[in-house]
Write an enzyme that holds these catalytic residues in place. Structure first.
Site, short mmCIF file in Angstrom:
data_model
loop_
_atom_site.label_atom_id
_atom_site.label_comp_id
_atom_site.label_asym_id
_atom_site.label_seq_id
_atom_site.Cartn_x
_atom_site.Cartn_y
_atom_site.Cartn_z
N CYS A 27 10.09 -30.74 -3.70
CA CYS A 27 11.34 -30.44 -4.39
C CYS A 27 11.01 -30.15 -5.85
CB CYS A 27 12.34 -31.58 -4.24
SG CYS A 27 11.77 -33.16 -4.92
N HIS A 536 -12.34 -51.08 -3.02
CA HIS A 536 -11.95 -50.61 -1.68
C HIS A 536 -13.03 -51.05 -0.69
CE1 HIS A 536 -10.74 -47.99 1.61
NE2 HIS A 536 -9.63 -47.72 0.94
#
Length: 622
Positions: A27, A536
């Site tokens: 958008c 991580h």
């Protein structure tokens, strides 16, 4: 200069890769993903990607807020995946109807998917129509000239034939034949049929019907294309292969158009009339209430993605009444947040806040793009966002009391103000917008807000180099050797990787837990000086859904260097087929663009791993 390709790669990797994406559109400011499994998305990594403002999960969508550059990032994603494409927002692969989520979430996703591709053209032609109307109002142009006729046609044509555009986008969403949908919409707007609007004693196959106007309509075409998609699947299944390709469109058009004329059109016209009358009643009886709700809550709707549910309502109001009362207070909502972030720009002592506030202020005031202001500053700082809501509510109430309305769909912002000129009480419009801007601006300056250094927000008053200790026992390897492209090329931040030899992760510095993932596969930390670190554990280990991980801390918890953060069973993880290589990266390169010479070879937790080098230090060296 922004590296759109790097942003695209980082975002796509962060959401779980192309295989985890069911649909993607964009958008005005956001990449709107529909993910197959949101738990596979690494939100901390996405937020840390350069060019990303923030992430919002609402309305059944995983929304990555980019800002004004979203079409460019969207286009780059199209180069590395089957999603994305051009700069028009139409390149996404439509989500399959019936996707997971609540009925309301699916409705919001549907509206977003159907309207997003046409939004910019609708807003652009609407803005042109607004300028044209202002030119006539102020006597700059004569409405009887051929120049006006040409400009009026090119500014009015798109909204006039909107059902034909929505026929294409709805067909892509519902997986119907888009050219058959186009033929149906064309029949609704065919000059002979539009001339019959209001005519008495009309029949189809002897069945009486009332012809209503389908000019600028939205509901009838969306409903009939949805029915068309089901009819086509049935006919393709039962008709012989030799004839189904041309007989199916013939049958669909022959049945669909009468259904619209007999049932869908009259019912939607009746419901639209009721809705238009209801909006008119609220804004004529208690206008301040309607204006306060729209002006005060619009930005809240935007945060949760709920504003998409109001886009067709704007259009229905316009179709039934020829004006949009609902959209006028939204100008107050937008400009109020612009006023608040302008207050941050003036009040802040922190030079990093000022550097963020300056472009966010201009973007919000001129283009009505408030996401950088809201997510980057007003919302994290809390008070400016609240002041913006207050200013928007009060300003919106005043605008609504003045009976101000728009005759064109525009993206509310400074450049679109001509859409309101001459429509209602202009003194009340000026007063309402002035209040909306000045109130949050003054409150932000006078009442103030907690500077980031006092609040632990990501941007410190003065970024200093940060020593990062090893969070693991193991062996240090180069980040480029990580078997994950997003980490290996530095898209997710600079740092190193560690091959663990034990199953415990410790805090590498004093700070706060910015993100403790429930899956345990990763943890984000923030140092008091502003450095943000992502640890991580393993590659793709999010797929384990927390199995073999035990998180010992919670988001927001203060930790000291050496505190135990989580444990994991390395042997079980490797036996499940996962690589244990653990990247340790700095995820805010705007403040910490480089890391010093890192350690290498065997390392124990608590030993120096590397230093995160601050922008100020680099500037001093230069």
């Amino acid at each position: 200069m922004a590296d759109y390709a790097k942003t695209a790669a980082g975002v796509l990797a962060g959401v779980g890769g192309e295989d985890n994406v069911q649909n993607l559109v964009h958008c005005a400011t956001r990449l709107r993903f529909v993910l197959k499994d949101e738990s596979k998305a690494n939100t901390a990594a996405v937020k840390a990607t350069p060019g990303v403002v923030t992430v919002a999960q609402a309305g059944g969508q995983y929304q990555v807020v980019i800002g004004n550059d979203v079409p460019d990032v969207f286009a780059e994603i199209g180069k590395i995946s089957r999603f994305g494409g051009g700069h028009d927002g139409s390149g996404g692969t439509p989500a399959a109807p019936g996707e997971k989520g609540s009925l309301f979430s699916r409705f919001i996703t549907m509206i977003s998917g159907i309207f997003t591709p046409v939004l910019w053209t609708l807003a652009g032609t609407g803005l042109l129509k607004a300028f044209l109307a202002a030119a006539v109002t102020f006597g700059w142009m004569d409405a009887t000239t051929s120049t006006y006729a040409v400009l009026n046609a090119l500014s009015d044509a798109f909204i006039n034939f909107l059902p034909m555009a929505l026929a294409i986008t709805a067909a892509r969403y519902f997986k119907a034949n888009e050219w058959t949908s186009f033929a149906i919409a064309g029949a609704l707007l065919y000059p002979t049929m539009t001339a019959l609007v209001g005519a008495p004693e009309l029949t189809i196959f002897g069945i009486p019907f009332t012809m209503v106007s389908y000019v600028s309509s939205v509901i009838p075409i969306v409903i009939i294309v949805w029915l068309q998609s089901h009819a086509e699947r049935f006919l393709y299944r039962v008709l012989p292969g030799a004839i189904k390709r041309f007989v199916t469109p013939m049958i669909v058009v022959l049945v669909a158009v009468p259904i619209v004329f007999l049932v869908i059109g009259p019912i939607s016209d009746l419901l639209g009339g009721w809705l238009g009358d209801g909006i008119g009643w609220v804004f004529s009886t208690v206008p301040w209430l309607g204006g306060a709700i729209m002006g005060g809550l619009w930005q809240v709707f935007v945060i949760f993605g709920l504003h998409w549910g109001l886009v067709p309502v704007f259009q229905i109001e316009f179709q039934t009444t020829g004006q949009m009362l609902l959209i006028a207070p939204v100008f107050a909502a937008v400009l109020a947040q612009a006023g608040a972030v302008a207050g941050v720009w003036v009040r802040a002592r922190n030079k990093n806040l000022k550097s963020l506030a300056a472009p966010a202020t201009l973007s919000a005031f001129l283009a009505g793009i408030t996401e950088p202001a809201i997510y980057g500053l007003n919302l994290p700082l809390k008070r400016p966002f609240a002041f913006g809501i207050a200013g928007g509510a009060l300003g919106g109430a005043i605008v609504a009391i003045g009976g101000v309305f728009s005759t064109a769909f525009v993206v509310p912002g400074g450049l679109a103000l001509p859409a309101l000129f001459g429509n209602g009480n202009m003194i009340m419009l000026g007063l309402g917008l002035l209040v909306a801007i000045v109130l949050p601006f003054i409150l932000t300056i006078v009442v103030g807000f907690k500077e980031p250094s006092d609040e632990g927000v990501t941007v410190p008053a003065e970024a200093n180099d940060v020593v990062v200790l090893s969070p693991l026992d193991g062996t240090v390897v180069k980040l480029s050797e990580t078997p994950d492209a997003a980490f290996a090329d530095g898209s997710l931040g600079q740092g190193v990787a560690i091959l663990p030899r034990s199953g415990a992760v410790y805090a590498p510095f004093d700070g706060v837990v910015a993100a403790a993932f429930p899956t345990g596969h990763a943890i984000g930390l923030r140092h008091a000086d502003g450095a943000e670190l992502l640890i991580h554990i393993g590659i793709d280990t999010v797929k384990l859904n927390g199995e073999h991980f035990d998180v010992k801390v919670t988001t927001g918890q203060q930790v000291s260097a050496g505190d135990l953060l989580l444990t994991f069973d390395g042997d079980a993880i490797e036996q499940a087929g996962y690589d244990l290589t653990t990247p340790v990266v700095v995820t805010n390169p705007d403040l910490y663009p480089e890391v010093g010479t890192p350690a290498s070879g065997p390392i124990a937790h608590g030993e120096t791993l590397f230093s995160a080098i601050a922008v100020e230090s680099l500037a001093t060296v230069k």
